[in-house]
Design a protein around this motif. Structure first.
Motif, mmCIF file in Angstrom:
data_model
loop_
_atom_site.group_PDB
_atom_site.id
_atom_site.type_symbol
_atom_site.label_atom_id
_atom_site.label_comp_id
_atom_site.label_asym_id
_atom_site.label_seq_id
_atom_site.Cartn_x
_atom_site.Cartn_y
_atom_site.Cartn_z
ATOM 1 N N LEU A 139 0.683 -1.281 -0.241
ATOM 2 C CA LEU A 139 -0.301 -0.007 -0.301
ATOM 3 C C LEU A 139 0.653 0.914 -0.029
ATOM 4 O O LEU A 139 0.452 1.940 -0.726
ATOM 5 N N LEU A 140 2.134 1.133 0.568
ATOM 6 C CA LEU A 140 2.927 2.489 1.124
ATOM 7 C C LEU A 140 3.503 2.530 -0.782
ATOM 8 O O LEU A 140 3.729 3.632 -0.866
ATOM 9 N N TYR A 141 4.347 1.843 -1.259
ATOM 10 C CA TYR A 141 4.374 1.578 -2.285
ATOM 11 C C TYR A 141 3.345 2.310 -4.169
ATOM 12 O O TYR A 141 3.260 2.561 -4.758
ATOM 13 N N LEU A 142 2.024 1.338 -3.280
ATOM 14 C CA LEU A 142 1.282 1.935 -4.213
ATOM 15 C C LEU A 142 0.906 3.551 -4.499
ATOM 16 O O LEU A 142 0.451 4.068 -5.085
ATOM 17 N N PHE A 143 0.387 3.457 -3.529
ATOM 18 C CA PHE A 143 0.795 5.203 -2.922
ATOM 19 C C PHE A 143 1.713 6.712 -2.826
ATOM 20 O O PHE A 143 1.242 7.199 -4.077
ATOM 21 N N ILE A 144 3.303 5.977 -3.021
ATOM 22 C CA ILE A 144 4.672 6.509 -3.887
ATOM 23 C C ILE A 144 4.276 6.648 -5.014
ATOM 24 O O ILE A 144 4.434 7.364 -6.215
ATOM 25 N N GLU A 145 3.738 5.531 -5.855
ATOM 26 C CA GLU A 145 3.479 5.540 -7.285
ATOM 27 C C GLU A 145 2.860 6.587 -8.224
ATOM 28 O O GLU A 145 2.990 7.378 -8.724
ATOM 29 N N ILE A 146 1.387 6.499 -7.132
ATOM 30 C CA ILE A 146 0.457 7.393 -7.852
ATOM 31 C C ILE A 146 0.859 8.876 -7.318
ATOM 32 O O ILE A 146 0.094 10.144 -7.956
ATOM 33 N N ILE A 147 1.518 8.884 -6.504
ATOM 34 C CA ILE A 147 2.180 10.316 -6.425
ATOM 35 C C ILE A 147 2.720 10.935 -7.597
ATOM 36 O O ILE A 147 2.273 11.902 -8.165
#
Length: 307
Positions: A139-147
């Motif tokens: 979830l952290l990886y996905l959040f950073i990627e979206i940003i």
């Protein structure tokens, strides 16, 4: 246990088809730009390239079902080598020493990856996919990627920053989602074929939607890159960014041995690409003098002198 060899063969064939398709699409873009009449997506040749790319991506999709992603993703350097061969054979470009050295390094790195990468793949089930999908590190990886994706998209669309790195980073971020979803979908299909039905779980269809959407937007941004830049620039950068994103997406970055082998392939790709000729597109606001009617040439000359 030897099924990974089948995955390697399928992936290599798929990457060769992808390389051919990208060159066909680039040729279609150039031809449509010269004619200056209809958009590129009305060209039958462009659609032929898209179909070939689809077949190649299907090959890669099937390969993920036979071998681990850490083995399949780096095989993308095959498309770079194939593009170099196509440019020499069909475009009559010259071969220099750096091309030979680069090709040798890329092949060596790929061979070492194939030899020393793990040849056993985890059985992907719906419960395992659900477990990883709600884990905090994913979830952290996905959040950073979206940003990062939103920031790059803002620069590309709103600020009109048309740099190749910006476009290819957008493709790479989408590719990381593609790798994750493709591995999940192909793994669940493989388990279903073996007798453990996985298609009844909602997570399968969630991953299927993510896979289709990320692939579609990848093709969109990749075609925009092919329209603005030469294929000999796009293909190597796409390979490096795609492989790096696949490694990060799969949390393989802690495998230092694999990173060394990837660096060998990256160095080989750099040597192949650095001397490739670039297609210099004529400025759309520029009008050649021979295209200006004769009665306007004298007026234009007087205006230029007054300035």
């Amino acid at each position: 246990p030897q099924t990974y060899l089948l995955g390697i063969i399928i992936s290599i064939c798929g990457n060769v088809l992808i390389s051919i398709s990208l060159n066909i699409q680039k040729y279609a873009h150039v031809r449509q730009a010269q004619r200056g009449s209809k958009p590129y997506y009305t060209s039958a040749m462009w659609w032929c390239g898209v179909v070939l790319m689809g077949v190649g991506e299907l090959g890669n999709f099937a390969a993920y079902g036979f071998a681990p992603a850490s083995l399949i993703a780096p095989l993308g350097c095959v498309s770079v080598i194939a593009s170099a061969v196509i440019s020499v054979v069909f475009l009559k470009e010259t071969v220099c020493a750096s091309d030979i050295v680069g090709g040798t390094l890329a092949i060596t790195g790929t061979y070492l990856l194939v030899t020393f990468a793990p040849h056993t793949s985890t059985h992907i089930t719906a419960h395992l996919v659900q477990y990883y999908a709600i884990s905090w590190h994913f979830l952290l990886y996905l959040f950073i990627e979206i940003i990062i994706f939103c920031l790059l998209l803002y620069l590309y669309k709103m600020r009109n920053v048309k740099h190749i790195v910006i476009v290819m980073l957008l493709v790479a971020l989408l590719a990381s989602l593609t790798v994750i979803s493709v591995k999940a979908v192909s793994g669940m299909i493989t388990e279903s074929i073996k007798g453990q039905l996985q298609l009844i779980y909602p997570i399968f269809y969630v991953m299927l939607i993510v896979m289709v959407a990320s692939c579609a937007f990848q093709i969109k941004f990749l075609n925009q890159a092919m329209k603005m830049f030469d294929a000999t620039e796009v293909v190597p950068i796409n390979f490096v960014f795609f492989t790096a994103s696949a490694i990060v997406a799969g949390l393989w970055v802690n495998r230092s041995l694999h990173c060394i082998f990837c660096l060998l392939s990256f160095l080989g790709v750099f040597l192949i690409a650095r001397n490739r000729p670039k297609i210099k597109q004529q400025d759309r606001n520029f009008i050649a003098m021979d295209k200006i009617p004769g009665k306007f040439k004298s007026s234009l000359f007087i205006i230029c002198c007054l300035k």
